[in-house]
Design an enzyme around this catalytic site. Structure first.
Site, short mmCIF file in Angstrom:
data_model
loop_
_atom_site.label_atom_id
_atom_site.label_comp_id
_atom_site.label_asym_id
_atom_site.label_seq_id
_atom_site.Cartn_x
_atom_site.Cartn_y
_atom_site.Cartn_z
N PHE A 123 0.88 -1.17 0.00
CA PHE A 123 0.00 0.00 0.00
C PHE A 123 0.92 1.23 0.00
CE2 PHE A 123 -2.25 3.17 2.68
CZ PHE A 123 -3.48 3.24 2.04
N ALA A 124 0.91 1.98 -1.09
CA ALA A 124 1.88 3.07 -1.24
C ALA A 124 1.18 4.43 -1.26
CB ALA A 124 2.70 2.86 -2.51
N GLY A 131 3.92 12.64 4.55
CA GLY A 131 3.65 11.55 5.47
C GLY A 131 2.29 11.75 6.12
N THR A 159 5.71 -0.91 3.39
CA THR A 159 5.80 -2.28 3.90
C THR A 159 5.68 -3.26 2.74
OG1 THR A 159 4.81 -1.59 5.98
CG2 THR A 159 4.75 -3.94 5.50
N ASP A 242 -9.02 3.37 7.81
CA ASP A 242 -10.00 3.18 8.89
C ASP A 242 -9.95 1.74 9.42
OD1 ASP A 242 -10.95 5.76 8.95
OD2 ASP A 242 -12.76 5.35 7.77
N GLU A 365 0.44 3.98 9.79
CA GLU A 365 -1.02 4.08 9.52
C GLU A 365 -1.63 5.25 10.30
OE1 GLU A 365 -3.21 0.56 8.81
OE2 GLU A 365 -1.48 -0.50 8.01
N THR A 367 0.03 8.63 12.81
CA THR A 367 0.62 8.78 14.14
C THR A 367 -0.47 9.00 15.20
OG1 THR A 367 0.72 11.16 13.87
CG2 THR A 367 2.65 9.94 13.14
N GLU A 369 -0.72 11.53 16.92
CA GLU A 369 -1.18 12.92 16.75
C GLU A 369 -2.27 13.00 15.67
OE1 GLU A 369 2.00 11.92 16.94
OE2 GLU A 369 2.41 12.73 18.94
N1 COS Z 1 -13.16 7.73 4.82
C1 COS Z 1 -13.61 8.17 3.62
N2 COS Z 1 -13.35 9.42 3.17
C2 COS Z 1 -12.62 10.23 3.96
C3 COS Z 1 -12.14 9.83 5.21
C4 COS Z 1 -12.46 8.52 5.64
N3 COS Z 1 -12.03 8.07 6.81
N4 COS Z 1 -11.45 10.84 5.76
C5 COS Z 1 -11.50 11.86 4.90
N5 COS Z 1 -12.20 11.48 3.81
C6 COS Z 1 -12.52 12.32 2.66
C7 COS Z 1 -13.25 13.56 3.15
O1 COS Z 1 -14.65 13.35 3.23
C8 COS Z 1 -12.90 14.57 2.09
O2 COS Z 1 -13.73 14.37 0.96
P1 COS Z 1 -14.43 15.64 0.22
O3 COS Z 1 -13.29 16.49 -0.26
O4 COS Z 1 -15.20 14.99 -0.88
O5 COS Z 1 -15.24 16.31 1.27
C9 COS Z 1 -11.49 14.18 1.69
O6 COS Z 1 -11.33 12.82 2.05
C10 COS Z 1 -10.44 15.01 2.37
O7 COS Z 1 -10.62 14.89 3.76
P2 COS Z 1 -9.92 15.86 4.78
O8 COS Z 1 -10.26 17.28 4.42
O9 COS Z 1 -10.24 15.39 6.16
O10 COS Z 1 -8.38 15.64 4.43
P3 COS Z 1 -7.12 16.16 5.16
O11 COS Z 1 -6.09 16.43 4.16
O12 COS Z 1 -7.46 17.26 6.10
O13 COS Z 1 -6.69 14.82 5.96
C11 COS Z 1 -5.76 13.60 7.80
C12 COS Z 1 -6.33 14.89 7.24
C13 COS Z 1 -4.70 14.00 8.82
C14 COS Z 1 -6.87 12.84 8.51
C15 COS Z 1 -5.16 12.66 6.72
O14 COS Z 1 -4.20 13.36 5.96
C16 COS Z 1 -4.48 11.45 7.34
O15 COS Z 1 -5.12 10.49 7.73
N6 COS Z 1 -3.13 11.50 7.43
C17 COS Z 1 -2.35 10.38 7.90
C18 COS Z 1 -1.96 9.52 6.75
C19 COS Z 1 -1.48 8.20 7.21
O16 COS Z 1 -2.09 7.56 8.05
N7 COS Z 1 -0.38 7.75 6.64
C20 COS Z 1 0.14 6.48 6.92
C21 COS Z 1 0.24 5.77 5.62
S1 COS Z 1 0.25 4.05 5.77
S2 COS Z 1 1.82 3.65 6.84
#
Ligand code: COS
Length: 384
Positions: A123-124, A131, A159, A242, A365, A367, A369
């Site tokens: 998953f990339a 990040g 991974t 999720d 997946e 942090t 924070e």
């Molecule tokens: N399920 C489905 N859709 C989602 C969602 C979810 N859990 N979370 C956000 N979305 C959708 C939103 O509804 C929004 O859609 P619309 O533009 O159509 O309204 C869109 O995605 C953007 O959402 P949001 O504005 O919340 O995006 P952000 O850039 O603010 O995202 C976080 C913020 C921090 C939550 C996000 O960047 C994140 O999860 N970052 C961490 C990434 C991560 O875990 N990386 C590890 C990779 S694997 S090791």
């Protein structure tokens, strides 16, 4: 309400995972900690349908639930965290192909994952400069006249990126700065010209899992391998995460449970030793708190998993499960190491390994924070 009773099918799948964890995964855990990729363990898991637990049976998956998945993953993590994370990312990728893919994609990519013809799937999303702020990714996908795409960019901390038979890759099809809506998802064949593996990360834990950088230099992806329509890549990634976050909570609990169990067994073997009462009580109170935190964490994981199975919103619940479970698990591993050392227990380094393995669960997946941002956003949105 959290239903604490898994169905017979969920319990059966978890029992099969526990049996493999004992007989195949645990015996190779020390070698995995030394850096050996757990090939035999992954093959054994695939043979039982455990590399595609939630994917449809029609495509070789186990067709089971998120509850079964977190139960199985916890069992495997108790034996070997490196095997568990490889299993988790493969399951997550396969699940997205099952969810967003068409029949052809499920046949060509999901079936080989489920049947163990691929060692792993990857998953990339992350990049060297994207990040936590995943929507700022810059890996570019340029559409050509024949409908195919050319991918250019780099991915970081992937991974199984060098082991995977398919890499679910998020890339920008929109203009630079188009944010979350400009991202699409692609099923990239790592044998494609222009795909290469950059450095292997040297890690404090999870040493048997492979974590690499990837370079995509003019990689051509046919239109049939775009996962879903253009522009839904961020949704695919967040949907994956999720479920993934809930699973990482389970993984962390498995790792910490092993540390606690090792500690308690060591203490139990010294039951006759005469200790000052206050010292004995200090140890008792600590192990009681450790076990209680892990139980509480497990309830949060189960609640998030059950909501997912019921198709209820669970983004906040998954974030709560991850942040609480991974922080509790880290606390437990740390305490276990302190107590084991103070009591002079010999444990073949298992507790220290658990502490090294568990640390990254508070980072990958999303942090701790990021999880707090997700939770707070939802609270504040509901308050306004
Ligand atoms: N399920 C489905 N859709 C989602 C969602 C979810 N859990 N979370 C956000 N979305 C959708 C939103 O509804 C929004 O859609 P619309 O533009 O159509 O309204 C869109 O995605 C953007 O959402 P949001 O504005 O919340 O995006 P952000 O850039 O603010 O995202 C976080 C913020 C921090 C939550 C996000 O960047 C994140 O999860 N970052 C961490 C990434 C991560 O875990 N990386 C590890 C990779 S694997 S090791």
């Amino acid at each position: 309400m959290v239903d604490l009773h898994p169905s017979a099918e969920e319990a059966g799948l978890s029992a099969r995972a526990a049996a493999i964890a004992r007989s195949v995964v645990l015996p190779q855990a020390a070698a995995a900690d030394g850096g050996a990729f757990p090939e035999a363990a992954l093959r054994a898991l695939a043979a039982e349908g455990l590399m595609a637990i939630k994917s449809p049976r029609a495509f070789g998956g186990a067709g089971s639930t998120q509850v079964a998945y977190v139960m199985a993953l916890r069992e495997v993590a108790t034996a070997c965290a490196s095997t568990a994370v490889t299993m988790a990312v493969t399951n997550m990728t396969g699940e997205m192909i099952g969810l967003f893919g068409d029949t052809d994609q499920r046949e060509r990519w999901l079936r080989p994952i489920a049947q163990g013809q691929m060692e792993a799937a990857a998953f990339a999303l992350s990049e060297p400069s994207a990040g936590s702020d995943a929507a700022s990714l810059v890996c570019k996908a340029t559409r050509r006249d024949d409908g195919s795409y050319v991918l250019d960019g780099q991915k970081a901390w992937i991974t199984s990126g060098d082991r995977a038979g398919v890499v679910l890759t998020m890339a920008r099809t929109g203009e630079p700065g188009s944010g979350a809506r400009g991202i699409s998802a692609f099923l990239v064949d790592p044998r494609a010209p222009g795909f290469s593996v950059l450095r292997h990360e040297s890690k404090m834990g999870l040493r048997g899992s492979s974590t690499v950088g990837l370079s995509l230099d003019g990689v051509v992806v046919p239109e049939r391998d775009r996962l879903g329509p253009e522009g839904i890549g961020f949704r695919v990634a967040m949907t994956a995460l999720d479920g993934g976050r809930c699973a990482i909570g389970a993984q962390a609990i498995g790792i910490a449970s092993a540390a606690l169990q090792t500690l308690v067994q060591g203490l139990g073997s010294r039951a006759g030793v005469d200790r000052a009462q206050n010292l004995q009580q200090m140890v008792d109170f600590r192990i009681a708190d450790m076990a209680t935190r892990l139980e509480a964490a497990w309830l949060l994981v189960l609640r998030a998993a059950q909501r997912k199975d019921a198709n209820l919103p669970m983004t906040r619940e998954a974030a709560m499960a991850k942040v609480f479970a991974t922080e509790a698990a880290h606390f437990v591993c740390q305490r276990a190491l302190e107590l084991a050392t103070a009591q002079g227990l010999q444990d073949d380094g298992r507790i220290a390994r658990a502490l090294r393995d568990v640390r990254v669960s508070r980072i990958y997946e999303g942090t701790s924070e990021v999880q707090r941002i997700v939770i707070a956003r939802e609270l504040l949105a509901n308050a306004s």
